[in-house]
Write a protein that holds these residues in place. Structure first.
Motif, PDB file in Angstrom:
ATOM      1  N   ALA A 230     -33.397  -1.586 -10.472  1.00 45.46           N
ATOM      2  CA  ALA A 230     -32.431  -2.444 -11.146  1.00 45.46           C
ATOM      3  C   ALA A 230     -31.389  -2.881 -10.132  1.00 45.46           C
ATOM      4  CB  ALA A 230     -31.761  -1.700 -12.305  1.00 45.46           C
ATOM      5  N   ALA A 231     -30.648  -3.912 -10.479  1.00 42.52           N
ATOM      6  CA  ALA A 231     -29.597  -4.394  -9.588  1.00 42.52           C
ATOM      7  C   ALA A 231     -28.609  -5.235 -10.379  1.00 42.52           C
ATOM      8  CB  ALA A 231     -30.184  -5.217  -8.443  1.00 42.52           C
ATOM      9  N   VAL A 232     -27.395  -5.314  -9.853  1.00 46.42           N
ATOM     10  CA  VAL A 232     -26.400  -6.243 -10.358  1.00 46.42           C
ATOM     11  C   VAL A 232     -26.420  -7.453  -9.431  1.00 46.42           C
ATOM     12  CG1 VAL A 232     -23.935  -6.664 -10.611  1.00 46.42           C
ATOM     13  CG2 VAL A 232     -24.908  -4.567 -11.474  1.00 46.42           C
ATOM     14  N   VAL A 233     -26.549  -8.623 -10.021  1.00 45.22           N
ATOM     15  CA  VAL A 233     -26.592  -9.864  -9.252  1.00 45.22           C
ATOM     16  C   VAL A 233     -25.631 -10.864  -9.875  1.00 45.22           C
ATOM     17  CG1 VAL A 233     -29.001  -9.481  -8.580  1.00 45.22           C
ATOM     18  CG2 VAL A 233     -28.490 -10.827 -10.621  1.00 45.22           C
ATOM     19  N   TYR A 234     -25.355 -11.926  -9.159  1.00 49.48           N
ATOM     20  CA  TYR A 234     -24.523 -12.991  -9.718  1.00 49.48           C
ATOM     21  C   TYR A 234     -25.215 -14.325  -9.509  1.00 49.48           C
ATOM     22  CZ  TYR A 234     -23.056 -13.450  -4.822  1.00 49.48           C
ATOM     23  OH  TYR A 234     -23.049 -13.598  -3.458  1.00 49.48           O
ATOM     24  N   ASP A 235     -24.891 -15.273 -10.366  1.00 50.26           N
ATOM     25  CA  ASP A 235     -25.452 -16.614 -10.279  1.00 50.26           C
ATOM     26  C   ASP A 235     -24.549 -17.491  -9.439  1.00 50.26           C
ATOM     27  OD1 ASP A 235     -27.423 -15.745 -11.996  1.00 50.26           O
ATOM     28  OD2 ASP A 235     -26.373 -16.469 -13.780  1.00 50.26           O
ATOM     29  N   THR A 236     -25.148 -18.416  -8.745  1.00 49.44           N
ATOM     30  CA  THR A 236     -24.376 -19.380  -7.979  1.00 49.44           C
ATOM     31  C   THR A 236     -23.578 -20.256  -8.934  1.00 49.44           C
ATOM     32  OG1 THR A 236     -26.065 -19.430  -6.271  1.00 49.44           O
ATOM     33  CG2 THR A 236     -24.524 -21.279  -6.324  1.00 49.44           C
ATOM     34  N   PRO A 237     -22.256 -20.362  -8.739  1.00 46.81           N
ATOM     35  CA  PRO A 237     -21.453 -21.188  -9.648  1.00 46.81           C
ATOM     36  C   PRO A 237     -22.004 -22.609  -9.744  1.00 46.81           C
ATOM     37  CG  PRO A 237     -20.025 -19.898  -8.228  1.00 46.81           C
ATOM     38  CD  PRO A 237     -21.421 -19.707  -7.715  1.00 46.81           C
ATOM     39  N   GLY A 238     -22.156 -23.072 -10.976  1.00 46.70           N
ATOM     40  CA  GLY A 238     -22.632 -24.426 -11.202  1.00 46.70           C
ATOM     41  C   GLY A 238     -24.135 -24.565 -11.256  1.00 46.70           C
ATOM     42  N   GLU A 239     -24.868 -23.479 -11.016  1.00 49.13           N
ATOM     43  CA  GLU A 239     -26.329 -23.543 -11.051  1.00 49.13           C
ATOM     44  C   GLU A 239     -26.868 -22.562 -12.084  1.00 49.13           C
ATOM     45  OE1 GLU A 239     -28.144 -23.009  -7.285  1.00 49.13           O
ATOM     46  OE2 GLU A 239     -26.927 -24.536  -6.273  1.00 49.13           O
TER      47      GLU A 239
ATOM     48  N   LEU B 274     -26.444 -10.565  -1.668  1.00 50.50           N
ATOM     49  CA  LEU B 274     -27.364 -10.984  -2.717  1.00 50.50           C
ATOM     50  C   LEU B 274     -28.776 -11.241  -2.193  1.00 50.50           C
ATOM     51  CD1 LEU B 274     -27.464 -11.570  -5.727  1.00 50.50           C
ATOM     52  CD2 LEU B 274     -26.906 -13.946  -5.227  1.00 50.50           C
ATOM     53  N   ASP B 275     -28.901 -11.854  -1.013  1.00 48.36           N
ATOM     54  CA  ASP B 275     -30.249 -12.131  -0.503  1.00 48.36           C
ATOM     55  C   ASP B 275     -31.002 -10.850  -0.185  1.00 48.36           C
ATOM     56  OD1 ASP B 275     -28.604 -11.503   1.609  1.00 48.36           O
ATOM     57  OD2 ASP B 275     -29.268 -13.137   2.908  1.00 48.36           O
ATOM     58  N   GLY B 276     -30.289  -9.820   0.305  1.00 45.69           N
ATOM     59  CA  GLY B 276     -30.930  -8.533   0.569  1.00 45.69           C
ATOM     60  C   GLY B 276     -31.378  -7.843  -0.709  1.00 45.69           C
ATOM     61  N   ILE B 277     -30.567  -7.949  -1.755  1.00 46.03           N
ATOM     62  CA  ILE B 277     -30.929  -7.362  -3.046  1.00 46.03           C
ATOM     63  C   ILE B 277     -32.153  -8.061  -3.619  1.00 46.03           C
ATOM     64  CG2 ILE B 277     -30.180  -7.111  -5.446  1.00 46.03           C
ATOM     65  CD1 ILE B 277     -27.363  -6.619  -4.384  1.00 46.03           C
ATOM     66  N   GLU B 278     -32.168  -9.382  -3.551  1.00 43.02           N
ATOM     67  CA  GLU B 278     -33.301 -10.124  -4.095  1.00 43.02           C
ATOM     68  C   GLU B 278     -34.586  -9.811  -3.341  1.00 43.02           C
ATOM     69  OE1 GLU B 278     -31.817 -14.092  -3.886  1.00 43.02           O
ATOM     70  OE2 GLU B 278     -30.908 -14.002  -5.902  1.00 43.02           O
ATOM     71  N   ALA B 279     -34.480  -9.619  -2.021  1.00 43.95           N
ATOM     72  CA  ALA B 279     -35.663  -9.254  -1.235  1.00 43.95           C
ATOM     73  C   ALA B 279     -36.168  -7.877  -1.633  1.00 43.95           C
ATOM     74  CB  ALA B 279     -35.344  -9.296   0.248  1.00 43.95           C
ATOM     75  N   ALA B 280     -35.250  -6.927  -1.838  1.00 43.32           N
ATOM     76  CA  ALA B 280     -35.642  -5.577  -2.236  1.00 43.32           C
ATOM     77  C   ALA B 280     -36.274  -5.575  -3.625  1.00 43.32           C
ATOM     78  CB  ALA B 280     -34.430  -4.640  -2.190  1.00 43.32           C
ATOM     79  N   LEU B 281     -35.746  -6.374  -4.531  1.00 42.98           N
ATOM     80  CA  LEU B 281     -36.357  -6.492  -5.857  1.00 42.98           C
ATOM     81  C   LEU B 281     -37.764  -7.070  -5.741  1.00 42.98           C
ATOM     82  CD1 LEU B 281     -33.320  -7.893  -7.866  1.00 42.98           C
ATOM     83  CD2 LEU B 281     -34.461  -5.714  -8.321  1.00 42.98           C
TER      84      LEU B 281
END
Length: 302
Positions: free
Chosen positions: A142-151, A128-135
């Motif tokens: 585009a990308a598929v990402v997930y949210d941190t549970p509880g946040e 996820l951190d690599g995808i966010e950096a590339a974005l």
């Protein structure tokens, strides 16, 4: 007015350490490099370089510009290449980021659906951190990402987020485990069993699990640790413990593993499609539809 040549000059100075070497790398004259850097300074309202006997370096303003210069010039180069390729081949490219546990389940459906609409998918697989950096540097459409549970998800300027589905976590047990007969498994029943968790002590999934275990009256025994769910399930299959695994990472057609819902613990994360704000609506809808179809099953749809 901002000019791509100003940003290219800034990058070259940072990479080569002097105006002369930057000019050679760009195949420009040194006065041309100086002219564009001075123009960038005027646009900024502060000089972007400083020179002394040791060479030329970026000022605070120049360093602030640098990540934007990298992102913008790389995106411009990519745009030129893709437009030329589209004119030659009659197909356009969409660069798509995906985290490893989602790739096998979601990419085939996505590639097939977009191929039928004249698009070529160029996949970028990373955590996820690599995808966010590339974005962030505009290297992905585009990308598929997930949210941190509880946040709650953090809005990102310039990106559009479309929720796809809720991904639940299941308990993975080795075949033959006394509690592998089916049905929900109470956490308390696994009090003496080793648990395979991630390597980071602050992992939100593991934190939620530990809290649930303590509510159930026990401190979990920790077995081998890994951040790769493919490794985690192999540890379970080898009889080294049990684990909580998200649905996209669940193994299929394995007779050495058993899946069960954990009783008293509802752990999930939101999976979303993130797209550049400049993406045409038709492509965004096609991506969302293809990913929704690829994720169909027992997950909770958006």
């Amino acid at each position: 007015m901002l000019d791509l040549r100003q940003l290219r000059a800034l990058r070259a100075v940072e990479e080569h350490g002097s105006l002369a070497q930057a000019a050679r790398a760009l195949d420009w004259s040194q006065p041309t490099v100086s002219h564009h850097l001075a123009a960038l300074g005027r646009v900024t309202g502060a000089p972007v370089i400083a020179s002394d006997s040791a060479g030329t370096r970026l000022t605070e303003a120049g360093r602030a510009w640098l990540p934007h210069a990298v992102a913008i010039t790389e995106r411009a180069d990519r745009a030129l290449t893709e437009v030329q390729d589209a004119l030659e081949a009659g197909r356009r490219t969409v660069r798509f980021g995906v985290f490893p546990t989602a790739a096998a389940r979601l990419l085939p459906q996505l590639v097939r659906a977009l191929d039928g609409q004249g698009w070529r998918v160029e996949a970028f697989e990373a955590e996820l951190d690599g995808i966010e950096a590339a974005l962030g540097r505009m290297a992905l459409d585009a990308a598929v990402v997930y949210d941190t549970p509880g946040e709650a998800p953090h809005p990102t300027p310039g990106l559009t987020r479309t929720r796809l589905f809720t991904e639940r976590f299941s308990l993975v047990l080795p075949a033959g485990h006394p509690l592998s007969e089916g049905g929900p498994v109470p956490l308390r029943a696994l009090a003496g069993t080793p648990w395979i968790i991630g390597t980071k002590d602050d992992d939100p999934v593991d934190a939620a699990f530990r809290a649930a275990a303590r509510r159930a009256g026990f401190e979990p025994v920790i077995g081998p640790r890994s951040d790769d769910y493919r490794v985690v399930v192999e540890y379970v299959a080898a009889g080294l413990g049990v684990a909580l695994v998200p649905e996209l990472a669940l193994p299929v057609w394995r007779d050495d593993l058993v899946l069960a819902p954990p009783a008293g613990l509802r752990l999930s994360r939101e999976v979303s499609l993130v797209t550049a704000a400049t993406m045409e609506p038709g492509l965004r809808e096609a991506l969302s539809a293809a990913l929704g179809a690829g994720a169909a099953g027992e997950r909770e749809p958006a």
